[in-house]
Write an enzyme that holds these catalytic residues in place. Sequence first.
Site, PDB file in Angstrom:
ATOM      1  N   CYS A 185      82.258 140.407  52.300  1.00 14.85           N
ATOM      2  CA  CYS A 185      83.688 140.098  52.420  1.00 14.85           C
ATOM      3  C   CYS A 185      84.486 140.411  51.159  1.00 14.85           C
ATOM      4  O   CYS A 185      85.715 140.467  51.204  1.00 14.85           O
ATOM      5  CB  CYS A 185      83.872 138.617  52.779  1.00 14.85           C
ATOM      6  N   HIS A 354      90.425 134.277  49.816  1.00 14.00           N
ATOM      7  CA  HIS A 354      89.713 134.801  50.988  1.00 14.00           C
ATOM      8  C   HIS A 354      89.551 133.709  52.045  1.00 14.00           C
ATOM      9  O   HIS A 354      89.025 132.634  51.762  1.00 14.00           O
ATOM     10  CB  HIS A 354      88.339 135.324  50.553  1.00 14.00           C
ATOM     11  N   HIS A 383      93.584 130.156  60.539  1.00 18.72           N
ATOM     12  CA  HIS A 383      93.991 129.588  61.823  1.00 18.72           C
ATOM     13  C   HIS A 383      94.375 130.673  62.820  1.00 18.72           C
ATOM     14  O   HIS A 383      93.950 130.643  63.977  1.00 18.72           O
ATOM     15  CB  HIS A 383      95.174 128.643  61.604  1.00 18.72           C
ATOM     16  N   ASN A 387      88.184 134.582  60.162  1.00 22.31           N
ATOM     17  CA  ASN A 387      87.664 135.286  58.996  1.00 22.31           C
ATOM     18  C   ASN A 387      87.536 136.767  59.356  1.00 22.31           C
ATOM     19  O   ASN A 387      86.646 137.159  60.109  1.00 22.31           O
ATOM     20  CB  ASN A 387      86.296 134.708  58.603  1.00 22.31           C
TER      21      ASN A 387
END
Length: 460
Positions: A185, A354, A383, A387
Amino acid sequence: MLLHRLSTLMEEMGLNYFNSVIFSSSHYFIMVTVLGILVLYYAHRRKSAIYLLDFSCYRPLRSYRIPMSMFKELFLIDNMDPEAVSFQCRILEKSGFSEETSLPPSLARLPKRKSITFALEEAETIMYEAISDLLQKSKINPKAIDILIINCSLFCPTPSLCSMVANKFRMRSNIISFNLSGMGCSAGLLSVSLAKDLLRVHRNSLALIVSTEVLSLSWYMGKVPSMLLSNCLFRMGGAAVLMSSRAQDKHKAKYKLLHLVRTTKAQDDQSHGCVYQDVDPEDKEGVSISKNIVNVAGNALKTNITSLGPLVLPITEQFQYGFSLIWKKLWATRRSAGIYTPDFHKAFDHFCIHAGGRAVIQAIETNLGLKKQDLEASSMTLHRFGNTSSSSIWYVLCYIEAKGRMKCGDRIWQIAFGSGFKCNSAVWKCVCDVKPDMGNAWSDVIDSYPVQVPDFVKID
């Protein structure tokens, strides 16, 4: 005698005056030449300024959304283990996700079938739309791109994703391209770091960065809880970013890159293994996420801040932090001896953390002494979009822009975490008042945000 008369005659004619003028002019010419050479040398050695012209985040179609009821129904009908489905639903209820997060259509098919065809379709959909939107907004011809960097951690086809993009947009044959995989990520900022170095070597150039993750082949269909967590966290998304070292782009840019600090903790076994791609006892492939990930991320962040702090914090904050370390060492036995947490509000106006999960976001809020409004953009990104891996920091920045909060002179801190384990930081300075873009990923829902998200409850 003859020389004396000649000298006298020259003086009478004023030639000595002209000689002195010629001598002075020669000196002046030499000085100007030397000064010019020094200026040119300094200009050559000076680091080029790196600008972010614009960026674009992919907005999934509403038909791709995966509300809780659909998630549960799809996996039960697909004969997935009921306990595994129940575990994932419990995690999702506490995840901070809305009913609007999205998955690629391939994961809504029954029965599910992993296929490289579906993965390619997902990659093309995300990348092509984000790039097209960015090029249209910035009015850049694809042939003007000098450097192309694409990061996708789990999907690395042949030909590469870079080749797919170059073919689609008919880019130049001499474009410099890089395809990054397995970087997790945090790869979005790794790509920025690579672009920065390349833009300084290849001056007066444009770099296009694409950050995404392809889920179609990485979805886990087994029963191991640590591997099921990735199904609950990752959602469809991607971003395209345009960077430049061209002098003429200074007045077109949104941001200027000030600092970029990279940290890896791969030398530590616990950090190295906390996010790990493997197979379970039934030979089903997945990504295992350790329970220790919050602690590992915290340790990586501390190391990263140790390098970043002296670059951005006022000297008073650095002094108080250093003094508290010494005091802690001298009075380690006393409970009252704590380490001072610097006030990062004195260095930054916006925080783009992140959106990896609620636990990680809340841990950063606590450890850095931030306020809930500082983490609003990250929490709302989690929300609305979930991710989205390496592209999540761009959705967070997009939220701040859509709210009209970005002003000229503001400083932004982007923090990204990734497998390995890595923590990367980028510091940007806004160089113009950024007006909300009515066509960005948040424009259709921004007026309804922020929303109230139930408090986090730890799940064993």
